[in-house]
Design an enzyme around this catalytic site. Structure first.
Site, PDB file in Angstrom:
ATOM      1  CB  SER A  56      -0.974  -0.053   1.189  1.00 22.53           C
ATOM      2  OG  SER A  56      -2.018   0.877   1.032  1.00 22.53           O
ATOM      3  CG  ASP A 170      -4.433  -1.513   0.209  1.00 24.14           C
ATOM      4  OD1 ASP A 170      -3.557  -2.174   0.768  1.00 24.14           O
ATOM      5  OD2 ASP A 170      -4.582  -0.293   0.405  1.00 24.14           O
TER       6      ASP A 170
END
Length: 287
Positions: A56, A170
């Site tokens: 991320s 993500d």
């Protein structure tokens, strides 16, 4: 273009091989600015980072570091304000997410251009989650910008990214601290992990969740605190399953993962965390 990863085989003043570390940068939204402080502190104290992986926001920091673009990332962090955040909110009507992510991709391409992973100065990787298989995908080849976009594609907020035959979101969904990714790209180096999710207590206080509140907790505070608790527990279990050689002291922030403003404070917490454990970090490079 120089040969890929020239720093991996760097030599000391007397020609001896210089030991270094691989770093695994965890996810945590705006808390990711702490990664800048950690990496700066390691540089200032002469700790050689020979490989770097991120999940991320950690993927963004990892690739920028490996591309020698940490200064550019810090300039972005310093200039972040609510107007800049709003500029990324390109709402769209297509299914799959609320935002298109075009503004973020535009900024990535502005600073990273057409860089490929093979062009980076040290081995690097970004971690995303495959929604079809339910497994983490460690991206360490191909163009870096779409890999970062995949790693930061928060489900429901940003569109999933189709990349190399995968349907990606993500990476924090499955690998919040990418120790396995760091070991994949640098199997012979000790791994230092930076977990941004360890300070749930500080974030719980920041969201004003109290045991005996004067009034009922508002819905957003409950959602935020619950999300932070989920992320903290997922990170803890992930690190227990795949422990690093050294776990960085928790980055204590007290601002919450959604506290976009305050780069200086968050960066400083990262620098302090690295400084507190510099002797331990140096010790793992001497094994």
């Amino acid at each position: 273009m120089a040969a890929p990863f020239p720093h991996v085989s760097a030599k000391g003043h007397h020609g001896e091989a210089v030991m270094g570390i691989a770093v695994a940068l965890g996810g945590g939204a705006a808390l990711g600015w702490a990664h800048i402080g950690v990496l700066r502190a390691l540089e200032e104290r002469g700790v050689a980072v020979r490989a770097i992986a991120g999940t991320s926001i950690g993927a963004l920091a990892a690739v920028c570091y490996a591309a020698n673009k940490l200064d550019a990332l810090e300039r972005i962090a310093r200039s972040t304000n609510w107007l800049r955040v709003l500029s990324y909110l390109d709402f769209h009507l297509r299914p799959g997410a609320m935002l298109g992510g075009r503004g973020i991709l535009r900024d990535l391409e502005l600073h990273l251009g057409r860089l490929q992973f093979r062009d980076l100065w040290i081995p690097s990787a970004a971690v995303a989650a495959d929604l079809v298989t339910g497994k983490p995908v460690i991206i360490d080849h191909g163009p870096v910008s779409p890999a970062i976009m995949a790693s930061i594609a928060i489900p429901g907020l940003f569109r999933p990214v189709q990349y190399d035959g995968h349907f990606l979101v993500d990476g924090g969904v499955v690998m919040p601290v990418p120790v396995a990714a760091a070991r994949k790209i640098a199997p012979n180096l000790p791994v230092l992990s930076i977990n941004l999710q360890g300070d749930y207590h500080g974030r719980r206080v920041a969201t004003q969740i109290r045991a005996r509140p004067k009034h009922s907790h508002n819905s957003m505070a409950v959602v935020r605190a619950s999300t932070m608790l989920l992320m903290a527990e997922l990170a803890r279990h992930s690190l227990a399953l795949d422990p690093p050689d050294l776990l960085e002291p928790e980055v204590q922030d007290g601002v919450g993962a959604f506290g976009w403003i305050g780069h200086g404070t968050i960066r400083l917490t990262g620098a302090r965390a690295a400084s507190r454990s510099i002797s331990s970090i140096r010790s793992i490079t001497a094994r």
